[in-house]
Design an enzyme around this catalytic site. Structure first.
Site, PDB file in Angstrom:
ATOM      1  N   ARG A   1       0.537  -1.229  -0.264  1.00 40.68           N
ATOM      2  CA  ARG A   1      -0.517   0.138   0.122  1.00 40.68           C
ATOM      3  C   ARG A   1       0.786   0.995   0.267  1.00 40.68           C
ATOM      4  NH1 ARG A   1      -2.674   1.621   5.396  1.00 40.68           N
ATOM      5  NH2 ARG A   1      -1.371   2.842   5.257  1.00 40.68           N
TER       6      ARG A   1
ATOM      7  N   HIS B   1      -4.234   4.892   3.990  1.00 42.18           N
ATOM      8  CA  HIS B   1      -5.737   4.478   4.224  1.00 42.18           C
ATOM      9  C   HIS B   1      -6.551   4.756   3.633  1.00 42.18           C
ATOM     10  CE1 HIS B   1      -8.377   1.719   5.951  1.00 42.18           C
ATOM     11  NE2 HIS B   1      -8.997   2.847   6.527  1.00 42.18           N
TER      12      HIS B   1
ATOM     13  N   TYR C   1       3.930   5.605  10.316  1.00 41.21           N
ATOM     14  CA  TYR C   1       4.675   4.233  10.875  1.00 41.21           C
ATOM     15  C   TYR C   1       4.757   3.520   9.636  1.00 41.21           C
ATOM     16  CZ  TYR C   1      -0.450   3.680   8.760  1.00 41.21           C
ATOM     17  OH  TYR C   1      -1.103   3.845   7.931  1.00 41.21           O
TER      18      TYR C   1
END
Lengths: 324, 369, 361
Positions: free
Chosen positions: C260, C264, C273
């Site tokens: 990814r 998100h 992160y």
């Protein structure tokens, strides 16, 4: 002591309790490194370590079930559901187990757990992220449901929830997560559960609400004050068990009550409060109890959100309609 | 921040002069929005915005020369836009720069107010028995007032002090009707006498009085009426339903002769006699005790000339007749004896005027001559 | 002495590597230059749409949005392999499949723009029976099994294709759906877009299994792994799974491995992160460039054609944005009119009340 938001008050309470009670564990999705999608658990993993604050796999039923097992063993889990809209897979665990373990073991086992979730709408979010279905939990015997409406009350009530020997569903109104800053002393003092808070005294009408709607309710009270109508404003805070004494004392003084909640009207907690006012204080009422609520429709997507949420105007109109 | 350099504005031009800025620092801009017009050797050219964002810095003012490829404008880095971490995966959270403390009371604003804690059944019972819940201390859990508590309080209330006997039945009814009358009616009494010498001993007194009332009612229907306190309204009647006050050992009864104005003397006398018996026997039916439009009280059997009789709502008048006596009258200085019937008319001044009342009484006196 | 009663093996397929070099023989469909260009075009269109959507959100013209940057190949392959009569049950990163099946880009924008009409797909398109985007994680797996049941019940040669993320594989709904699909040999294909992250939770904190594909073994069905950035391999594997399901051979779990390279959602911040070196590394494996290289090397795809394609795609996206931005907002009545086939009287009262109130908002 700095001014903090409701969100930061939640963090502060979690930190206080993690620091003072080694049985407290905080877990959920993205609560560790990320500090939670709203940053409610920001910095906690860093400060207290992965053993106390950790991420769980993506499974709500598992989060609830795990917490039940943990708490029956004496740990005090504070589990987060990322949004109230995602708590539904956990309903079986919460209703069939968390709510009744004490009763069915006659007190031998019980669940000192807290389930936290951001709830409510008005933040321009995608579907499922604006749920306000506290009535579902309020209906279940054995559960407690708490909804703070200010940083101070969030701090005190969350501490109380974490120290309570039975399950507490702690719903955080995300619309006001960052709206207001207040000085909140980190003194570890809990506020009582099962107790309403009177935010404003008045003589003519009692306004009863909780959560983010407190904001509009206080605004309506201020506007009505200018029109010569004196409102007493009560923050219910503990949806279950209800502190009807405070509510009834107030309604017996003013003779009028308007209940405001974001949740849909039918079967909402306002109906319960209204019924109890009628049962206990009918003689004192000068007018029927009013409810200003969301409509009986699924929370619309945010394009239509503003029509759904109880507005200051709707609250005002409701009060004026019973002042004649 | 992201720096946007001056692009080649045409055919390898080395530089251009800033002509006019269309944006300023802090502006939120969108793709293709005109940023600035640059003057080259050949023309004045608008430079469009390459990306959406917020302007952080302008590298010159109108008149300055910017080299092609050198910084022209800078945009705030997307992720730096928020003063602090946005902290959400969905939506927008409203923020307020100002602090707003709130004072709140834990629990009720009136903590000393005593709310009565009781069950619905007990509450209803208390209401029926006229017991003030606030005077009862509950013996249930948490000082809850129980049904037993109510029963006990009622039992205590119903025992009068030593030597007192509680009123019952008709006497009790008289108590409540008198209280009610006193609370609502505005009574005025007028006293006078009728000279009945002409027919005394020959005619039935009561029947003649009834006739006199019917006659007077024709002239002054205001006294043959009902008054509705709640609506501040009155209803005058054409027919006279005459309430005849009688008593027995138990108390006062007022049977009603309906349509007295249509009845013959004999019929009236028969009804009066029938009532006397049925009142004595306590067999008078409830129906006969209702609906009087005006009342006659012949109280003077034993003693008393004048009185201020009590008007019973919804009626607005009552005529009380005292003891017939042989009195003295004076006429043009000449004194003679006559038979006099003392009359006392009480009327409800909310619905009846003094004029109406005096004329009514006058008519009665006339009829009784 | 204990005997071994069961073993399992999981295969992994990559056809085109990061450099656009063939690692194994091309599947039949990929020998057709036009098919490859179609796949390439879909990925380029999806990426352009994605960028535009993010930009709309950043400029306040749309709400929170789930980006798909770097994961275009999975949904492209899904949409390409499905037949018109099949049904797609997506999660929220399947735009490439939806667009290929006739869902309007303006509808997808409307959905994220807070407008329920965005899920009322064109009744004449192949997506007329497709499910809308699904937010409650993995719950769509059960729906797909149900759709497949209907096909089986009516003896129709149709397949349900459901997609979810790696995070979703921890949910009970995922296991329950696979269990019943496998038991009843339902014509459904489960595609997992394993982009390594569930918001901030890496795969290593999500499950202890070596692969996600092997979770199918627990349900008694086939599980396979494929390089999710290789659209040719992904198209091949998904195509095979779909046709097996159609032939009555039961469900398959396809684990497409991607990364990814985005937040998100537009409100998330992945830099908190995601380790920078990992991100940098993943960038070298993204799906579009390798196919472009292959097209250039094998089918003389040139810059001019590429520019033209990008221009055309930009135009399509811009048109969709125009439609989205100019749509008439819904009236408040819409919030009431779609709860029951016939709106009950009590709700009609509230509807009238809401319409009155709306005048003052």
């Amino acid at each position: 002591m700095s001014n903090i938001t409701l969100l930061e008050a939640v963090t502060q309470a979690l930190a206080y309790e993690l620091n003072h009670d080694e049985n407290i564990v905080v877990f959920g999705e993205d609560v560790g490194k990320n500090g939670g999608v709203f940053r409610a658990t920001a910095g906690l993993q860093k400060r207290f370590g992965e053993r106390r604050v950790f991420d769980s796999p993506l499974a709500e039923s598992m989060i609830a079930g795990l917490a039940i097992g943990m708490s029956a063993q004496g740990l005090k889990p504070v589990a987060e559901f990322q949004f109230m809209g995602f708590i539904y897979p956990a309903m079986n665990q919460i209703i069939s187990h968390a709510a009744r373990l004490r009763n069915r073991t006659r007190g031998r086992l019980h669940c000192p757990l807290v389930f936290r979730a951001p709830f409510g709408g008005g933040i321009h979010a995608p579907e499922h992220h604006s749920e306000s279905t506290e009535a579902l939990f309020a209906h279940i015997p054995g559960l407690q449901v708490v909804i703070p409406s200010s940083p101070k009350r969030a701090y005190g009530l969350l501490l109380a929830a974490m120290r309570n020997p039975d399950p507490v569903i702690f719903l955080e109104p995300k619309r006001i997560y960052r709206l207001v800053k207040q000085p909140v002393p980190d003194d570890g003092k809990a506020l009582p559960l099962g107790t309403c808070f009177t935010l404003k005294t008045g003589e003519d009408v009692t306004l009863i609400s909780w959560g983010a709607s407190m904001h509009e309710t206080m605004q309506a009270a201020a506007a009505l004050e200018e029109e010569g109508i004196s409102c007493e404003v009560i923050d219910v805070a503990s949806i279950k068990p209800l502190d009807m004494n405070t509510i009834l004392t107030s309604v017996e003084k003013t003779g009028r009550a308007v209940i405001i909640h974001e949740a849909a009207k039918s079967g909402g907690v306002g109906a319960e409060i209204s019924a109890q006012i009628m049962e206990n204080s009918l003689d004192a009422l000068l007018a029927p109890v009013q409810r200003v609520t969301g409509y009986d429709v699924t929370m619309p997507y945010f394009e239509l959100e503003k029509y759904y949420l109880p507005s200051v105007l709707r609250i005002k109109q409701s009060v004026l309609s019973i002042m004649a | 921040m992201t720096i946007f350099n001056l692009p080649d504005l045409g055919e390898g031009l080395p530089d251009a002069e800033i002509h006019e800025w269309f944006v300023k620092v802090g502006d939120e801009v969108t793709v293709d929005q005109p940023l600035v017009s640059m003057e080259t050797a050949k023309a004045v050219v608008d430079v469009p915005c390459p990306e959406a964002g917020i302007i952080e810095k302008l590298y010159g003012k109108p008149g300055d020369i910017i080299q092609t490829g050198a910084p022209l404008v800078a945009f705030v880095e997307q992720k730096e836009q928020a003063a602090e971490d946005q902290g959400t995966v969905v939506g927008k959270l409203e923020e307020n720069a100002h602090a707003a403390d709130d004072d709140f009371i834990i629990g009720s604003a009136s903590p000393n107010a005593t709310r009565v804690k009781t069950t619905p059944a007990a509450r209803l019972k208390a209401k029926r028995l006229n017991i003030d819940l606030k005077t009862i201390s509950g013996t249930g859990e948490n000082n809850l007032i129980t049904l037993d508590d109510i029963q006990q309080a009622a039992a205590k209330q119903s025992i009068p002090p030593e030597g007192f006997e509680p009123l019952r039945g008709v006497r009790r009814a008289m108590l409540s009707s008198m209280v009610q009358s006193h609370q609502t009616v505005v009574p005025v009494s007028i006293f006078d006498e009728a000279d009945v010498s002409a027919w005394m001993g020959k005619d039935d007194i009561t029947v003649r009085i009834i006739r006199a009332i019917c006659n007077a009612a024709k002239h002054e229907p205001a006294l043959n009426a009902w008054f509705d306190t709640e609506h501040s309204a009155r209803k005058c009647f054409n027919e006279v339903h005459l309430g005849l006050a009688m008593d027995n050992a138990d108390g006062l009864f007022v049977p009603v002769i309906h349509d007295a104005q249509t009845q013959s003397d004999q019929a009236l006398r028969e009804q009066i006699n029938a009532f006397k018996i049925s009142v004595q026997d306590r067999t008078v039916p409830a129906e006969q005790l209702k609906g009087s439009t005006i009342t006659l009280s012949n109280f003077g059997k034993f003693s008393g000339r004048f009185a201020s009789p009590i008007i019973v709502p919804p009626s607005v008048a009552i005529l009380a007749v005292g003891r017939l006596y042989e009195g003295v009258k004076s006429c043009d200085g000449t004194i003679s004896s006559c038979h006099l019937l003392p009359l006392s008319l009480s009327f409800d001044h909310r619905a009846v005027t003094g004029g109406e009342a005096t004329r009514f009484l006058g008519a009665v006196i006339e009829s009784l001559k | 002495m204990k005997t071994v009663v069961a073993r399992f093996e999981i295969t992994f397929l990559q056809v085109l590597d990061e450099q656009g070099v063939l690692k194994t023989s091309l599947p039949a469909f990929a020998k057709d230059k036009h098919a490859l260009i179609e796949l390439y075009r879909t990925m380029v269109l999806t990426r352009a749409f994605d960028k535009k959507a993010i930009s709309l959100q950043r400029t306040g013209k749309m709400g929170t949005y789930a980006p798909v940057n770097s994961q275009e190949a999975v949904a492209t392959a899904m949409g390409h392999a499905m037949r018109p009569e099949d049904v797609l049950v997506p999660y929220y990163r399947d735009y490439a499949a939806q667009i290929q099946r006739g869902v309007k880009m303006s509808d997808i924008l409307a959905y994220w723009g807070g407008d329920e009409r965005g899920s009322d797909f064109d009744a004449t398109s192949n997506a007329s029976e497709d499910f809308p985007l699904c937010v409650p994680i993995a719950s769509q797996c059960q729906h797909a099994a149900g759709v497949a049941f209907a096909f089986q019940y009516r003896n129709e040669p149709r397949v349900a294709v459901v997609c979810l993320g790696d995070g979703g594989t921890s949910e009970g709904d995922f296991y329950e759906a696979m269990n019943v699909a496998s038991l009843w040999k339902l014509p459904v294909v489960f595609v997992v877009n394993n982009n390594q992250w569930a918001i901030s939770v890496p795969l290593s904190n999500q499950t202890a299994t070596q692969t996600i594909a092997q979770k199918a073994i627990a349900a008694g069905m086939n599980g396979v792994q494929v390089d999710g950035n290789d659209v040719i391999a992904t198209r091949q594997i998904i195509g095979e799974a779909i046709e097996q399901a159609r032939a009555g051979e039961g469900p398959t779990l396809v684990e497409a491995i991607t990364y990814r390279l985005s937040d998100h959602t537009t409100a998330d911040d992945a830099t908190r992160y995601q380790p920078p070196h990992e991100v940098q590394d993943a960038e070298t494996r993204e799906p579009i460039s390798r196919l472009k290289l292959f097209l250039e090397n094998q089918h003389d795809w040139n810059e001019e054609q590429d520019q033209a394609l990008h221009q055309a795609v930009k135009h399509e996206v811009d048109q969709a944005v125009e439609i989205y931005l100019n749509r008439k907002p819904q009236a408040i009545e819409s919030a009431f009119d779609y709860h029951y086939a016939e709106t009950p009287a009590a709700l009609l009262e509230q509807r009238a009340e809401a319409m009155e109130e709306a005048k003052h908002v």
